[in-house]
Design a protein around this motif. Structure first.
Motif, PDB file in Angstrom:
ATOM      1  N   LYS A 131      41.275  43.961  45.293  1.00  0.00           N
ATOM      2  CA  LYS A 131      41.016  42.529  45.495  1.00  0.00           C
ATOM      3  C   LYS A 131      40.160  41.973  44.361  1.00  0.00           C
ATOM      4  O   LYS A 131      40.437  40.890  43.839  1.00  0.00           O
ATOM      5  N   ILE A 132      39.144  42.707  43.956  1.00  0.00           N
ATOM      6  CA  ILE A 132      38.287  42.259  42.853  1.00  0.00           C
ATOM      7  C   ILE A 132      39.082  42.182  41.557  1.00  0.00           C
ATOM      8  O   ILE A 132      38.972  41.216  40.798  1.00  0.00           O
ATOM      9  N   ILE A 133      39.912  43.177  41.305  1.00  0.00           N
ATOM     10  CA  ILE A 133      40.737  43.158  40.096  1.00  0.00           C
ATOM     11  C   ILE A 133      41.675  41.956  40.104  1.00  0.00           C
ATOM     12  O   ILE A 133      41.854  41.300  39.092  1.00  0.00           O
ATOM     13  N   GLU A 134      42.274  41.684  41.252  1.00  0.00           N
ATOM     14  CA  GLU A 134      43.194  40.550  41.331  1.00  0.00           C
ATOM     15  C   GLU A 134      42.472  39.224  41.076  1.00  0.00           C
ATOM     16  O   GLU A 134      42.995  38.358  40.379  1.00  0.00           O
ATOM     17  N   GLU A 135      41.292  39.065  41.640  1.00  0.00           N
ATOM     18  CA  GLU A 135      40.509  37.843  41.384  1.00  0.00           C
ATOM     19  C   GLU A 135      40.174  37.729  39.901  1.00  0.00           C
ATOM     20  O   GLU A 135      40.305  36.657  39.300  1.00  0.00           O
ATOM     21  N   ALA A 136      39.735  38.826  39.310  1.00  0.00           N
ATOM     22  CA  ALA A 136      39.384  38.826  37.893  1.00  0.00           C
ATOM     23  C   ALA A 136      40.612  38.571  37.020  1.00  0.00           C
ATOM     24  O   ALA A 136      40.549  37.808  36.052  1.00  0.00           O
ATOM     25  N   ARG A 137      41.730  39.202  37.372  1.00  0.00           N
ATOM     26  CA  ARG A 137      42.962  39.037  36.599  1.00  0.00           C
ATOM     27  C   ARG A 137      43.391  37.572  36.551  1.00  0.00           C
ATOM     28  O   ARG A 137      43.688  37.030  35.483  1.00  0.00           O
ATOM     29  N   ARG A 138      43.413  36.939  37.713  1.00  0.00           N
ATOM     30  CA  ARG A 138      43.807  35.528  37.767  1.00  0.00           C
ATOM     31  C   ARG A 138      42.842  34.668  36.954  1.00  0.00           C
ATOM     32  O   ARG A 138      43.263  33.789  36.200  1.00  0.00           O
ATOM     33  N   ALA A 139      41.560  34.919  37.096  1.00  0.00           N
ATOM     34  CA  ALA A 139      40.560  34.132  36.379  1.00  0.00           C
ATOM     35  C   ALA A 139      40.645  34.354  34.865  1.00  0.00           C
ATOM     36  O   ALA A 139      40.342  33.450  34.089  1.00  0.00           O
ATOM     37  N   MET A 140      41.062  35.562  34.456  1.00  0.00           N
ATOM     38  CA  MET A 140      41.206  35.843  33.024  1.00  0.00           C
ATOM     39  C   MET A 140      42.514  35.290  32.462  1.00  0.00           C
ATOM     40  O   MET A 140      42.783  35.410  31.270  1.00  0.00           O
ATOM     41  N   GLY A 141      43.345  34.705  33.332  1.00  0.00           N
ATOM     42  CA  GLY A 141      44.601  34.118  32.879  1.00  0.00           C
ATOM     43  C   GLY A 141      45.669  35.145  32.565  1.00  0.00           C
ATOM     44  O   GLY A 141      46.544  34.915  31.731  1.00  0.00           O
ATOM     45  N   LEU A 142      45.616  36.279  33.270  1.00  0.00           N
ATOM     46  CA  LEU A 142      46.587  37.344  33.048  1.00  0.00           C
ATOM     47  C   LEU A 142      47.560  37.409  34.225  1.00  0.00           C
ATOM     48  O   LEU A 142      47.234  37.000  35.331  1.00  0.00           O
ATOM     49  N   SER A 143      48.738  37.943  33.962  1.00  0.00           N
ATOM     50  CA  SER A 143      49.782  37.993  34.985  1.00  0.00           C
ATOM     51  C   SER A 143      49.688  39.262  35.824  1.00  0.00           C
ATOM     52  O   SER A 143      49.019  40.230  35.451  1.00  0.00           O
ATOM     53  N   PHE A 144      50.414  39.247  36.937  1.00  0.00           N
ATOM     54  CA  PHE A 144      50.516  40.437  37.770  1.00  0.00           C
ATOM     55  C   PHE A 144      51.155  41.564  36.969  1.00  0.00           C
ATOM     56  O   PHE A 144      50.759  42.725  37.083  1.00  0.00           O
ATOM     57  N   LYS A 145      52.141  41.214  36.134  1.00  0.00           N
ATOM     58  CA  LYS A 145      52.797  42.216  35.286  1.00  0.00           C
ATOM     59  C   LYS A 145      51.781  42.844  34.326  1.00  0.00           C
ATOM     60  O   LYS A 145      51.818  44.055  34.092  1.00  0.00           O
ATOM     61  N   ASP A 146      50.875  42.022  33.768  1.00  0.00           N
ATOM     62  CA  ASP A 146      49.822  42.565  32.894  1.00  0.00           C
ATOM     63  C   ASP A 146      48.987  43.591  33.648  1.00  0.00           C
ATOM     64  O   ASP A 146      48.642  44.649  33.110  1.00  0.00           O
ATOM     65  N   SER A 147      48.689  43.285  34.901  1.00  0.00           N
ATOM     66  CA  SER A 147      47.879  44.187  35.707  1.00  0.00           C
ATOM     67  C   SER A 147      48.622  45.487  35.993  1.00  0.00           C
ATOM     68  O   SER A 147      48.044  46.576  35.895  1.00  0.00           O
ATOM     69  N   GLU A 148      49.888  45.379  36.338  1.00  0.00           N
ATOM     70  CA  GLU A 148      50.687  46.577  36.597  1.00  0.00           C
ATOM     71  C   GLU A 148      50.809  47.443  35.347  1.00  0.00           C
ATOM     72  O   GLU A 148      50.721  48.669  35.419  1.00  0.00           O
ATOM     73  N   THR A 149      51.004  46.801  34.202  1.00  0.00           N
ATOM     74  CA  THR A 149      51.096  47.534  32.937  1.00  0.00           C
ATOM     75  C   THR A 149      49.780  48.245  32.636  1.00  0.00           C
ATOM     76  O   THR A 149      49.769  49.415  32.234  1.00  0.00           O
ATOM     77  N   ALA A 150      48.662  47.542  32.837  1.00  0.00           N
ATOM     78  CA  ALA A 150      47.342  48.144  32.598  1.00  0.00           C
ATOM     79  C   ALA A 150      47.110  49.326  33.528  1.00  0.00           C
ATOM     80  O   ALA A 150      46.630  50.381  33.105  1.00  0.00           O
ATOM     81  N   ARG A 151      47.482  49.158  34.784  1.00  0.00           N
ATOM     82  CA  ARG A 151      47.297  50.239  35.750  1.00  0.00           C
ATOM     83  C   ARG A 151      48.121  51.470  35.367  1.00  0.00           C
ATOM     84  O   ARG A 151      47.616  52.594  35.381  1.00  0.00           O
ATOM     85  N   LYS A 152      49.373  51.251  35.021  1.00  0.00           N
ATOM     86  CA  LYS A 152      50.240  52.373  34.635  1.00  0.00           C
ATOM     87  C   LYS A 152      49.709  53.071  33.387  1.00  0.00           C
ATOM     88  O   LYS A 152      49.756  54.301  33.294  1.00  0.00           O
ATOM     89  N   LYS A 153      49.210  52.299  32.440  1.00  0.00           N
ATOM     90  CA  LYS A 153      48.651  52.885  31.228  1.00  0.00           C
ATOM     91  C   LYS A 153      47.452  53.769  31.543  1.00  0.00           C
ATOM     92  O   LYS A 153      47.340  54.890  31.049  1.00  0.00           O
TER      93      LYS A 153
END
Length: 149
Positions: free
Chosen positions: A119-141
C-alpha cells in the motif's frame, strides 16, 4: 521545585528537522516501508544504509546519519504522497524509477510483500508519477537480482 529541576534538564525546543529533499524523502519512505509491519529489523536498517550509500554516494557513516534523520522525518512526517510528490518534482524519471526499485528492495528484503508495505509503495508510486507497469517492472527486477547468486 522538583518540576523546575526537571525542566532545567529538558531542551527548550525540540531539535528542528531539515526540510526534506529528494534524498531525505526517499529515505523516509524506505523507513516507512520497513517499519510498516511493526518490525524494524537490523537487516532492513542495513539495507536502507546500503541503498542510500549506493544512490547518493555516501560512505557507511554518512548513510547511517542520513537514515537516522530519515527515521526522525518519518516519525514527524507528512503523508506518503507528500514525499512521493517531492521526489517527482525534483528528480528525473530514471531517478524516480531507481527510487521505486529501492522501495521494492526493502519490501522484498524478508522474502514477502506484506499488504501494508505494498500500500505504501502504491501511494508513493502514484505520487511519483509512475505507472503500475513501472512498479511491476521494478519488482521483477529486484526479485531477479535477489535470486542471482
Amino acid at each position: 521545585m522538583l518540576k523546575e529541576l526537571f525542566q532545567a534538564f529538558r531542551p527548550k525546543e525540540p531539535p528542528s528537522l531539515p526540510d526534506p529533499d529528494a534524498e531525505l524523502a526517499l529515505g523516509a519512505l524506505l523507513v516507512r516501508v520497513a517499519q510498516s509491519d511493526r518490525e524494524y529489523k537490523l537487516e532492513e536498517i542495513s539495507l536502507i544504509d546500503r541503498i542510500l550509500a549506493r544512490l547518493y554516494q555516501h560512505n557507511a557513516i554518512e548513510a547511517a546519519k542520513v537514515r537516522a534523520t530519515c527515521e526522525k522525518l518519518h516519525a514527524a512526517a507528512p503523508e506518503t504522497d507528500t514525499f512521493g510528490k517531492l521526489i517527482r518534482e525534483t528528480t528525473s524519471l530514471d531517478e524516480r524509477l531507481a527510487a521505486l526499485e529501492a522501495l521494492w528492495e526493502v519490501v522484498l528484503a524478508d522474502g514477502a510483500a506484506a499488504e501494508g508495505e505494498v500500500k505504501i509503495i502504491e501511494e508513493a508510486r502514484r505520487a511519483m508519477g509512475l505507472s503500475f507497469k513501472d512498479s511491476e517492472t521494478a519488482r521483477k527486477k529486484v526479485e531477479q537480482q535477489a535470486s542471482e547468486p
